[in-house]
Write a protein that holds these residues in place. Sequence first.
Motif, PDB file in Angstrom:
ATOM      1  N   LYS A 132       0.838  -1.210   0.000  1.00 28.07           N
ATOM      2  CA  LYS A 132       0.000   0.000   0.000  1.00 28.07           C
ATOM      3  C   LYS A 132       0.873   1.261   0.000  1.00 28.07           C
ATOM      4  CE  LYS A 132      -4.294   1.698   0.471  1.00 28.07           C
ATOM      5  NZ  LYS A 132      -4.231   2.884   1.243  1.00 28.07           N
ATOM      6  N   TYR A 133       1.983   1.203   0.689  1.00 22.66           N
ATOM      7  CA  TYR A 133       2.938   2.318   0.724  1.00 22.66           C
ATOM      8  C   TYR A 133       3.465   2.605  -0.681  1.00 22.66           C
ATOM      9  CZ  TYR A 133       7.472   4.586   1.752  1.00 22.66           C
ATOM     10  OH  TYR A 133       8.564   5.419   1.772  1.00 22.66           O
ATOM     11  N   TYR A 135       2.082   1.809  -3.527  1.00 22.47           N
ATOM     12  CA  TYR A 135       0.989   2.275  -4.379  1.00 22.47           C
ATOM     13  C   TYR A 135       0.739   3.766  -4.170  1.00 22.47           C
ATOM     14  CZ  TYR A 135      -3.794   3.388  -5.677  1.00 22.47           C
ATOM     15  OH  TYR A 135      -4.904   4.016  -6.185  1.00 22.47           O
ATOM     16  N   GLU A 136       0.676   4.199  -2.917  1.00 26.75           N
ATOM     17  CA  GLU A 136       0.375   5.604  -2.639  1.00 26.75           C
ATOM     18  C   GLU A 136       1.485   6.523  -3.148  1.00 26.75           C
ATOM     19  OE1 GLU A 136      -2.343   6.809  -1.770  1.00 26.75           O
ATOM     20  OE2 GLU A 136      -3.463   5.257  -0.719  1.00 26.75           O
ATOM     21  N   ASN A 139       1.391   6.690  -6.943  1.00 25.35           N
ATOM     22  CA  ASN A 139       0.235   7.459  -7.400  1.00 25.35           C
ATOM     23  C   ASN A 139       0.480   8.956  -7.234  1.00 25.35           C
ATOM     24  OD1 ASN A 139      -2.368   7.548  -8.512  1.00 25.35           O
ATOM     25  ND2 ASN A 139      -3.318   7.724  -6.493  1.00 25.35           N
ATOM     26  N   ILE A 140       1.068   9.341  -6.109  1.00 27.20           N
ATOM     27  CA  ILE A 140       1.403  10.752  -5.887  1.00 27.20           C
ATOM     28  C   ILE A 140       2.417  11.226  -6.927  1.00 27.20           C
ATOM     29  CG2 ILE A 140       2.523  12.362  -4.296  1.00 27.20           C
ATOM     30  CD1 ILE A 140       1.357  10.712  -1.991  1.00 27.20           C
ATOM     31  N   VAL A 173       3.861   9.634   4.105  1.00 28.21           N
ATOM     32  CA  VAL A 173       3.142   8.377   3.904  1.00 28.21           C
ATOM     33  C   VAL A 173       3.707   7.343   4.870  1.00 28.21           C
ATOM     34  CG1 VAL A 173       2.490   6.582   2.263  1.00 28.21           C
ATOM     35  CG2 VAL A 173       2.782   8.942   1.473  1.00 28.21           C
ATOM     36  N   GLY A 177       0.663   2.965   4.313  1.00 24.07           N
ATOM     37  CA  GLY A 177       0.054   3.653   3.184  1.00 24.07           C
ATOM     38  C   GLY A 177      -0.933   4.730   3.573  1.00 24.07           C
ATOM     39  N   GLY A 179      -1.798   8.720   4.913  1.00 25.80           N
ATOM     40  CA  GLY A 179      -1.250  10.065   4.904  1.00 25.80           C
ATOM     41  C   GLY A 179      -1.113  10.602   6.318  1.00 25.80           C
ATOM     42  N   HIS A 204     -10.864   7.716   4.555  1.00 24.99           N
ATOM     43  CA  HIS A 204      -9.836   6.673   4.585  1.00 24.99           C
ATOM     44  C   HIS A 204     -10.105   5.554   3.584  1.00 24.99           C
ATOM     45  CE1 HIS A 204      -7.629   8.292   8.009  1.00 24.99           C
ATOM     46  NE2 HIS A 204      -8.794   8.567   8.573  1.00 24.99           N
ATOM     47  N   ASN A 207      -7.845   6.895  -1.812  1.00 27.23           N
ATOM     48  CA  ASN A 207      -6.394   7.024  -1.771  1.00 27.23           C
ATOM     49  C   ASN A 207      -6.004   8.471  -1.470  1.00 27.23           C
ATOM     50  OD1 ASN A 207      -6.196   8.546  -4.281  1.00 27.23           O
ATOM     51  ND2 ASN A 207      -6.566   6.613  -5.351  1.00 27.23           N
ATOM     52  N   ILE A 208      -4.727   8.686  -1.228  1.00 27.53           N
ATOM     53  CA  ILE A 208      -4.250  10.006  -0.805  1.00 27.53           C
ATOM     54  C   ILE A 208      -4.497  11.055  -1.882  1.00 27.53           C
ATOM     55  CG2 ILE A 208      -2.158  11.323  -0.268  1.00 27.53           C
ATOM     56  CD1 ILE A 208      -1.121   8.861   1.215  1.00 27.53           C
TER      57      ILE A 208
END
Length: 315
Positions: A132-133, A135-136, A139-140, A173, A177, A179, A204, A207-208
């Motif tokens: 998840k970390y 992925y976030e 994505n950012i 992050v 995952g 914020g 939640h 996603n961020i």
Amino acid sequence: MFVEELRFTITEKKPNDVFFLLESLNNLLQNSTDQLNAVTADLIDVEILQEIEAIANNGNTGVFFGKTLKDFKLIIEDEELRKHEIFIQYKCPKKLIILSANLPLSSMQNLEFGCLNEIIETFKQYVIELAKYFYELENIDQCCAIMEPQNASYKDEYRRIFLDDRTWLHIEVTPEGLGSNIHLVGQSEYWHNKLQSGLLNWDHDKNIVDNIMTIFDISEFPVPTSRVPEHLSMEADGTMVTSIVCGICLCADLPEIPGLPLPLCQNSSCGVYYHRSCLYEWLVACAGSRPPAFGVATGACPTCLQPITCSKTDS
């Protein structure tokens, strides 16, 4: 040493018996072998060398020596074909430590491992937990204009996102995952009001990136048109790069304090960036070096002379 002892045996003892000569040679060879094994064991555990050979033959994990026999690099590939480098140092038999990795290492600090396979299995599981970390962060990085860190990697647990020429959004992050520590770099009232009201409605289940877009009511992230002042420098490979410089120290980086100069002055016609530490010390010095109340220094921008405030720490 071996040659000298052999010469002494032949010239001084003058053996006239072939069996005596062979026995002498055998003793010399045995002593030399024992000395060689002792030196090798002092440099590195033979079991580690055998383990390295087995890992290399297996082919699933890359293993390389560093500058010495006591320094290793492992390359672990995850299910998404990301390659993660882990740098290891051999201390003594059954004692290996992690020097660094392109991953957040807070949970791995000061851990000792008995063998390389233990490290490999531990990090393979750790990489799975960081899905998840990854992925976030990806994505950012894909959706936003990242102002800092430069050349961001998975090791960097934060991002500073461009909102406008005077304002960046800082977000960290967690390994899970999520914020955290979300705040503005800059003093824009417009973005500040949106952030304060929007954080209360953080979802939640999103996603961020989606949460940030909802908070600021934007359909896409702004992109910087220019970044001034800039410094032109040459990389080792000969390519020219530009970097933001501080209006006080005229440098992009400070040796002991990581981080780029920031848009701390909110005068839209100023356009000068400062290291937080440089501006803070400047304002304190201008005020007679008296410690400011609550750690916030006030005064005039060194460039445009408009009112400006600066806290000692980024929060």
